[in-house]
Design a protein around this motif. Sequence first.
Motif, PDB file in Angstrom:
ATOM      1  N   ARG A 106       0.847  -1.177   0.000  1.00 23.59           N
ATOM      2  CA  ARG A 106       0.000   0.000   0.000  1.00 23.59           C
ATOM      3  C   ARG A 106       0.885   1.231   0.000  1.00 23.59           C
ATOM      4  O   ARG A 106       1.817   1.337   0.786  1.00 23.59           O
ATOM      5  N   LEU A 107       0.580   2.146  -0.901  1.00 26.72           N
ATOM      6  CA  LEU A 107       1.351   3.381  -0.983  1.00 26.72           C
ATOM      7  C   LEU A 107       0.637   4.488  -0.219  1.00 26.72           C
ATOM      8  O   LEU A 107      -0.573   4.651  -0.335  1.00 26.72           O
ATOM      9  N   THR A 108       1.420   5.243   0.506  1.00 26.76           N
ATOM     10  CA  THR A 108       0.871   6.400   1.188  1.00 26.76           C
ATOM     11  C   THR A 108       0.760   7.553   0.201  1.00 26.76           C
ATOM     12  O   THR A 108       1.224   7.468  -0.937  1.00 26.76           O
ATOM     13  N   ARG A 109       0.187   8.646   0.633  1.00 27.19           N
ATOM     14  CA  ARG A 109       0.063   9.821  -0.222  1.00 27.19           C
ATOM     15  C   ARG A 109       1.450  10.318  -0.625  1.00 27.19           C
ATOM     16  O   ARG A 109       1.697  10.678  -1.763  1.00 27.19           O
ATOM     17  N   ARG A 110       2.386  10.314   0.320  1.00 25.35           N
ATOM     18  CA  ARG A 110       3.751  10.757   0.026  1.00 25.35           C
ATOM     19  C   ARG A 110       4.425   9.810  -0.965  1.00 25.35           C
ATOM     20  O   ARG A 110       5.137  10.242  -1.864  1.00 25.35           O
ATOM     21  N   GLY A 111       4.195   8.515  -0.835  1.00 26.74           N
ATOM     22  CA  GLY A 111       4.772   7.546  -1.763  1.00 26.74           C
ATOM     23  C   GLY A 111       4.261   7.741  -3.182  1.00 26.74           C
ATOM     24  O   GLY A 111       5.015   7.675  -4.145  1.00 26.74           O
ATOM     25  N   ARG A 112       2.943   7.991  -3.312  1.00 26.20           N
ATOM     26  CA  ARG A 112       2.385   8.257  -4.648  1.00 26.20           C
ATOM     27  C   ARG A 112       2.958   9.534  -5.234  1.00 26.20           C
ATOM     28  O   ARG A 112       3.245   9.611  -6.423  1.00 26.20           O
ATOM     29  N   LEU A 113       3.145  10.555  -4.391  1.00 27.59           N
ATOM     30  CA  LEU A 113       3.723  11.811  -4.861  1.00 27.59           C
ATOM     31  C   LEU A 113       5.150  11.600  -5.362  1.00 27.59           C
ATOM     32  O   LEU A 113       5.532  12.095  -6.420  1.00 27.59           O
ATOM     33  N   VAL A 114       5.934  10.845  -4.617  1.00 30.17           N
ATOM     34  CA  VAL A 114       7.325  10.583  -5.021  1.00 30.17           C
ATOM     35  C   VAL A 114       7.362   9.824  -6.340  1.00 30.17           C
ATOM     36  O   VAL A 114       8.132  10.170  -7.245  1.00 30.17           O
ATOM     37  N   ALA A 161       8.371   9.804 -12.227  1.00 29.43           N
ATOM     38  CA  ALA A 161       7.915   9.540 -13.596  1.00 29.43           C
ATOM     39  C   ALA A 161       7.919  10.821 -14.409  1.00 29.43           C
ATOM     40  O   ALA A 161       8.339  10.831 -15.578  1.00 29.43           O
ATOM     41  N   LEU A 162       7.461  11.922 -13.822  1.00 29.58           N
ATOM     42  CA  LEU A 162       7.465  13.202 -14.513  1.00 29.58           C
ATOM     43  C   LEU A 162       8.891  13.636 -14.858  1.00 29.58           C
ATOM     44  O   LEU A 162       9.151  14.138 -15.955  1.00 29.58           O
ATOM     45  N   GLY A 163       9.826  13.418 -13.942  1.00 30.26           N
ATOM     46  CA  GLY A 163      11.223  13.751 -14.200  1.00 30.26           C
ATOM     47  C   GLY A 163      11.788  12.953 -15.364  1.00 30.26           C
ATOM     48  O   GLY A 163      12.532  13.485 -16.193  1.00 30.26           O
ATOM     49  N   LEU A 164      11.448  11.671 -15.446  1.00 22.82           N
ATOM     50  CA  LEU A 164      11.916  10.846 -16.564  1.00 22.82           C
ATOM     51  C   LEU A 164      11.349  11.335 -17.888  1.00 22.82           C
ATOM     52  O   LEU A 164      12.057  11.399 -18.896  1.00 22.82           O
TER      53      LEU A 164
END
Length: 133
Positions: free
Chosen positions: A45-53, A58-61
């Motif tokens: 399960r991903l937390t909100r911070r994990g999804r943000l990271v 992905a955006l950086g790539l």
Amino acid sequence: MSAITVQPIAEPGSKPHAPRPRLVLVPTGSDAQGLGLTAPTGPVRLTRRGRLVLTLMALGLVVTAGFGASTAFASGAAAPRTITVEAGQTLSEIAASQLPGVALGDAIVEIQVANSLSTDQVHAGQTLTIPAG
């Protein structure tokens, strides 16, 4: 070998001090199963911070790949062109008009190299290749 320790002296009638902490053995491996000490076996399960990271990575790539592609295509976009020398034109005039963003001496040299010219003499009707500036 000798050692000195300091122990508080208990006065008669005073409360005893709290007991000193003791080491406790913690079960590990298969002994710890059922005690809630092992990693959960369900889905991650991903937390909100994990999804943000993950989103920012992905955006950086995507941005990095887009920037790399744009610079790769931009460097090869301009193709050399050809011109015909008119009567009375000099190589300096041609270099100044055809390669305005390049220093005059460098522009002359680039045109000489692109056309295999050993001198700066050109004549009317001669076709010159102008390199991409």
